[in-house]
Design a protein around this motif. Structure first.
Motif, PDB file in Angstrom:
ATOM      1  N   PRO A 109      33.670  25.481  22.602  1.00 17.67           N
ATOM      2  CA  PRO A 109      34.688  24.594  24.067  1.00 17.67           C
ATOM      3  C   PRO A 109      35.873  25.890  24.823  1.00 17.67           C
ATOM      4  O   PRO A 109      36.298  25.392  25.805  1.00 17.67           O
ATOM      5  CB  PRO A 109      35.169  23.240  23.334  1.00 17.67           C
ATOM      6  N   SER A 110      37.306  26.595  23.738  1.00 12.28           N
ATOM      7  CA  SER A 110      37.719  27.070  24.176  1.00 12.28           C
ATOM      8  C   SER A 110      36.802  28.022  24.839  1.00 12.28           C
ATOM      9  O   SER A 110      37.612  28.369  25.723  1.00 12.28           O
ATOM     10  CB  SER A 110      38.609  27.906  22.675  1.00 12.28           C
ATOM     11  N   VAL A 111      36.148  29.433  24.350  1.00 11.64           N
ATOM     12  CA  VAL A 111      35.077  30.326  25.931  1.00 11.64           C
ATOM     13  C   VAL A 111      34.874  29.877  26.622  1.00 11.64           C
ATOM     14  O   VAL A 111      35.229  30.174  27.473  1.00 11.64           O
ATOM     15  CB  VAL A 111      34.188  30.892  24.278  1.00 11.64           C
ATOM     16  N   LYS A 112      33.816  28.834  26.640  1.00 13.42           N
ATOM     17  CA  LYS A 112      34.062  28.134  27.894  1.00 13.42           C
ATOM     18  C   LYS A 112      34.341  27.561  28.805  1.00 13.42           C
ATOM     19  O   LYS A 112      34.193  28.348  30.071  1.00 13.42           O
ATOM     20  CB  LYS A 112      32.611  26.814  27.793  1.00 13.42           C
ATOM     21  N   GLU A 113      36.122  27.537  28.420  1.00 14.03           N
ATOM     22  CA  GLU A 113      36.863  26.916  28.897  1.00 14.03           C
ATOM     23  C   GLU A 113      37.910  28.106  29.793  1.00 14.03           C
ATOM     24  O   GLU A 113      37.823  28.523  30.894  1.00 14.03           O
ATOM     25  CB  GLU A 113      38.477  25.985  28.403  1.00 14.03           C
ATOM     26  N   ARG A 114      37.937  29.112  29.018  1.00 17.37           N
ATOM     27  CA  ARG A 114      38.091  30.331  29.691  1.00 17.37           C
ATOM     28  C   ARG A 114      37.245  31.347  30.189  1.00 17.37           C
ATOM     29  O   ARG A 114      37.976  31.412  31.524  1.00 17.37           O
ATOM     30  CB  ARG A 114      37.985  31.434  28.040  1.00 17.37           C
ATOM     31  N   TRP A 115      36.413  31.121  30.453  1.00 16.41           N
ATOM     32  CA  TRP A 115      34.643  31.478  31.282  1.00 16.41           C
ATOM     33  C   TRP A 115      35.040  30.906  32.428  1.00 16.41           C
ATOM     34  O   TRP A 115      35.443  31.778  33.104  1.00 16.41           O
ATOM     35  CB  TRP A 115      33.448  31.432  30.698  1.00 16.41           C
ATOM     36  N   ALA A 116      34.950  29.632  32.404  1.00 13.84           N
ATOM     37  CA  ALA A 116      35.576  28.887  33.400  1.00 13.84           C
ATOM     38  C   ALA A 116      36.552  29.383  35.059  1.00 13.84           C
ATOM     39  O   ALA A 116      36.689  29.291  35.341  1.00 13.84           O
ATOM     40  CB  ALA A 116      35.338  27.595  33.282  1.00 13.84           C
ATOM     41  N   LYS A 121      39.399  31.385  38.971  1.00  9.37           N
ATOM     42  CA  LYS A 121      39.847  32.987  40.030  1.00  9.37           C
ATOM     43  C   LYS A 121      39.741  33.630  40.402  1.00  9.37           C
ATOM     44  O   LYS A 121      40.182  34.006  41.386  1.00  9.37           O
ATOM     45  CB  LYS A 121      41.032  33.644  38.286  1.00  9.37           C
ATOM     46  N   VAL A 122      37.909  34.060  40.102  1.00  6.84           N
ATOM     47  CA  VAL A 122      37.614  35.218  40.769  1.00  6.84           C
ATOM     48  C   VAL A 122      37.208  34.320  42.014  1.00  6.84           C
ATOM     49  O   VAL A 122      36.988  35.160  42.936  1.00  6.84           O
ATOM     50  CB  VAL A 122      36.257  35.617  40.037  1.00  6.84           C
ATOM     51  N   ILE A 123      36.706  33.455  41.774  1.00  9.56           N
ATOM     52  CA  ILE A 123      36.508  32.784  43.257  1.00  9.56           C
ATOM     53  C   ILE A 123      37.754  32.604  44.314  1.00  9.56           C
ATOM     54  O   ILE A 123      38.007  33.022  45.333  1.00  9.56           O
ATOM     55  CB  ILE A 123      35.626  31.056  43.427  1.00  9.56           C
ATOM     56  N   GLU A 124      38.573  32.179  43.716  1.00 13.11           N
ATOM     57  CA  GLU A 124      39.975  31.685  44.551  1.00 13.11           C
ATOM     58  C   GLU A 124      40.226  33.232  44.899  1.00 13.11           C
ATOM     59  O   GLU A 124      41.050  33.737  46.060  1.00 13.11           O
ATOM     60  CB  GLU A 124      41.022  31.035  43.892  1.00 13.11           C
ATOM     61  N   GLU A 125      40.540  34.563  44.354  1.00  7.90           N
ATOM     62  CA  GLU A 125      40.637  35.782  44.739  1.00  7.90           C
ATOM     63  C   GLU A 125      39.514  36.339  45.926  1.00  7.90           C
ATOM     64  O   GLU A 125      39.951  37.227  46.440  1.00  7.90           O
ATOM     65  CB  GLU A 125      41.400  36.595  43.428  1.00  7.90           C
ATOM     66  N   SER A 127      37.752  38.514  44.205  1.00  3.01           N
ATOM     67  CA  SER A 127      37.752  39.463  43.416  1.00  3.01           C
ATOM     68  C   SER A 127      37.402  39.053  42.397  1.00  3.01           C
ATOM     69  O   SER A 127      37.200  38.755  41.559  1.00  3.01           O
ATOM     70  CB  SER A 127      39.136  40.019  44.283  1.00  3.01           C
ATOM     71  N   CYS A 128      37.117  40.891  42.016  1.00 12.46           N
ATOM     72  CA  CYS A 128      36.984  41.036  40.195  1.00 12.46           C
ATOM     73  C   CYS A 128      38.403  41.586  39.398  1.00 12.46           C
ATOM     74  O   CYS A 128      38.578  41.688  38.183  1.00 12.46           O
ATOM     75  CB  CYS A 128      35.397  41.798  40.024  1.00 12.46           C
ATOM     76  N   ASN A 129      38.937  41.325  40.020  1.00  6.96           N
ATOM     77  CA  ASN A 129      40.116  42.176  40.417  1.00  6.96           C
ATOM     78  C   ASN A 129      40.881  41.832  38.577  1.00  6.96           C
ATOM     79  O   ASN A 129      41.530  41.810  37.565  1.00  6.96           O
ATOM     80  CB  ASN A 129      41.826  42.361  41.102  1.00  6.96           C
ATOM     81  N   SER A 130      40.673  40.190  39.080  1.00  2.98           N
ATOM     82  CA  SER A 130      41.307  39.538  37.511  1.00  2.98           C
ATOM     83  C   SER A 130      40.583  39.203  36.379  1.00  2.98           C
ATOM     84  O   SER A 130      40.848  39.164  35.527  1.00  2.98           O
ATOM     85  CB  SER A 130      41.242  38.048  38.694  1.00  2.98           C
ATOM     86  N   LEU A 131      39.378  39.884  36.693  1.00  2.00           N
ATOM     87  CA  LEU A 131      38.754  40.233  35.009  1.00  2.00           C
ATOM     88  C   LEU A 131      39.208  41.317  34.287  1.00  2.00           C
ATOM     89  O   LEU A 131      39.858  41.627  32.941  1.00  2.00           O
ATOM     90  CB  LEU A 131      37.195  40.609  35.320  1.00  2.00           C
ATOM     91  N   CYS A 132      40.060  42.466  35.287  1.00  2.00           N
ATOM     92  CA  CYS A 132      40.807  43.226  34.336  1.00  2.00           C
ATOM     93  C   CYS A 132      42.459  43.606  34.552  1.00  2.00           C
ATOM     94  O   CYS A 132      43.060  44.475  33.719  1.00  2.00           O
ATOM     95  CB  CYS A 132      40.623  44.849  35.435  1.00  2.00           C
ATOM     96  N   ALA A 133      43.064  42.618  35.275  1.00  2.00           N
ATOM     97  CA  ALA A 133      44.583  42.670  35.116  1.00  2.00           C
ATOM     98  C   ALA A 133      45.108  42.198  34.055  1.00  2.00           C
ATOM     99  O   ALA A 133      44.415  41.035  33.038  1.00  2.00           O
ATOM    100  CB  ALA A 133      44.789  41.364  36.033  1.00  2.00           C
ATOM    101  N   THR A 134      46.044  42.621  33.504  1.00  2.00           N
ATOM    102  CA  THR A 134      46.486  42.042  32.112  1.00  2.00           C
ATOM    103  C   THR A 134      46.854  40.796  32.120  1.00  2.00           C
ATOM    104  O   THR A 134      46.878  40.069  31.140  1.00  2.00           O
ATOM    105  CB  THR A 134      48.133  43.237  32.395  1.00  2.00           C
ATOM    106  N   GLU A 135      47.539  39.914  32.687  1.00  2.00           N
ATOM    107  CA  GLU A 135      48.229  38.645  33.222  1.00  2.00           C
ATOM    108  C   GLU A 135      46.927  37.839  32.871  1.00  2.00           C
ATOM    109  O   GLU A 135      46.975  36.827  32.046  1.00  2.00           O
ATOM    110  CB  GLU A 135      48.560  38.127  34.721  1.00  2.00           C
ATOM    111  N   VAL A 136      45.291  38.086  32.779  1.00  2.00           N
ATOM    112  CA  VAL A 136      44.271  37.350  31.904  1.00  2.00           C
ATOM    113  C   VAL A 136      44.652  37.488  30.515  1.00  2.00           C
ATOM    114  O   VAL A 136      44.578  36.508  30.375  1.00  2.00           O
ATOM    115  CB  VAL A 136      43.044  37.667  32.923  1.00  2.00           C
ATOM    116  N   LEU A 137      44.700  38.309  29.757  1.00  2.00           N
ATOM    117  CA  LEU A 137      44.952  38.536  28.935  1.00  2.00           C
ATOM    118  C   LEU A 137      45.970  38.826  28.143  1.00  2.00           C
ATOM    119  O   LEU A 137      46.171  38.661  27.037  1.00  2.00           O
ATOM    120  CB  LEU A 137      43.862  40.085  28.636  1.00  2.00           C
TER     121      LEU A 137
END
Length: 176
Positions: A109-116, A121-125, A127-137
């Motif tokens: 469940p925790s991994v599913k929630e993180r992917w969701a 975030k990608v849909i809102e932006e 863009s795929c930039n949020s996948l590489c941004a430091t604030e995501v991690l």
């Protein structure tokens, strides 16, 4: 060579599988017992789900190593007559353990929630930039440290050295 291969690798491998299966069975039974003793329905559901999830891990090991073991046994019994399809199956199933582990761990469940969360975030932006941004991690403190090179929580070791140098020079001035 072949005997040593079995003594050193395959026998311990399958003994480890047997031990893992036994251990997971004991742990799963204990978790189910805790679930039945639990007064909270939510906690019961979570414990039952955990017990169900744990049963997959020994099965992954067995699924990943059954075909390679059969292939090695066959090749030992008929060394001059390799079966092409069995060799192909052996090669394909060697990567199976990693793939199945990724699926098993990825379906928590925790991994599913993180992917969701990442997907939203990608849909809102758009863009795929949020996948590489430091604030995501990282959390806010880590992000600030990564961006500025300074940590808001940890002292700056260079600052301490400067303070010591100032104190030493002040003492030298007082002494003279």
């Amino acid at each position: 060579g072949t005997v040593w291969r079995y003594i050193v690798f395959y026998v311990p491998l399958w003994l480890a599988f047997a031990w893992n299966t036994y251990s997971y069975t004991v742990v799963t039974k204990a978790i189910k017992n805790f679930a039945t003793m639990s007064k909270s329905g939510d906690q019961q559901r979570k414990l039952q789900k955990l017990a169900t999830q744990l049963r997959w891990y020994p099965m992954i090991l067995v699924a990943a190593w059954t075909i390679p073991t059969i292939s090695r046994i066959y090749n030992s019994l008929a060394p001059g007559k390799p079966l092409y399809w069995l060799t192909i199956m052996h090669c394909l199933s060697r990567g199976l353990q990693g793939i199945l582990n990724a699926v098993a761990y990825g379906l928590t469940p925790s991994v599913k929630e993180r992917w969701a969360s990442l997907r939203r975030k990608v849909i809102e932006e758009n863009s795929c930039n949020s996948l590489c941004a430091t604030e995501v991690l990282a959390d806010d403190n880590d992000t600030e440290e990564l961006q500025t090179g300074e940590s808001s929580t940890a002292p700056n070791p260079l600052q301490e050295d400067e303070d010591e140098e100032t104190a030493v020079s002040t003492k030298e001035t007082e002494m003279s």
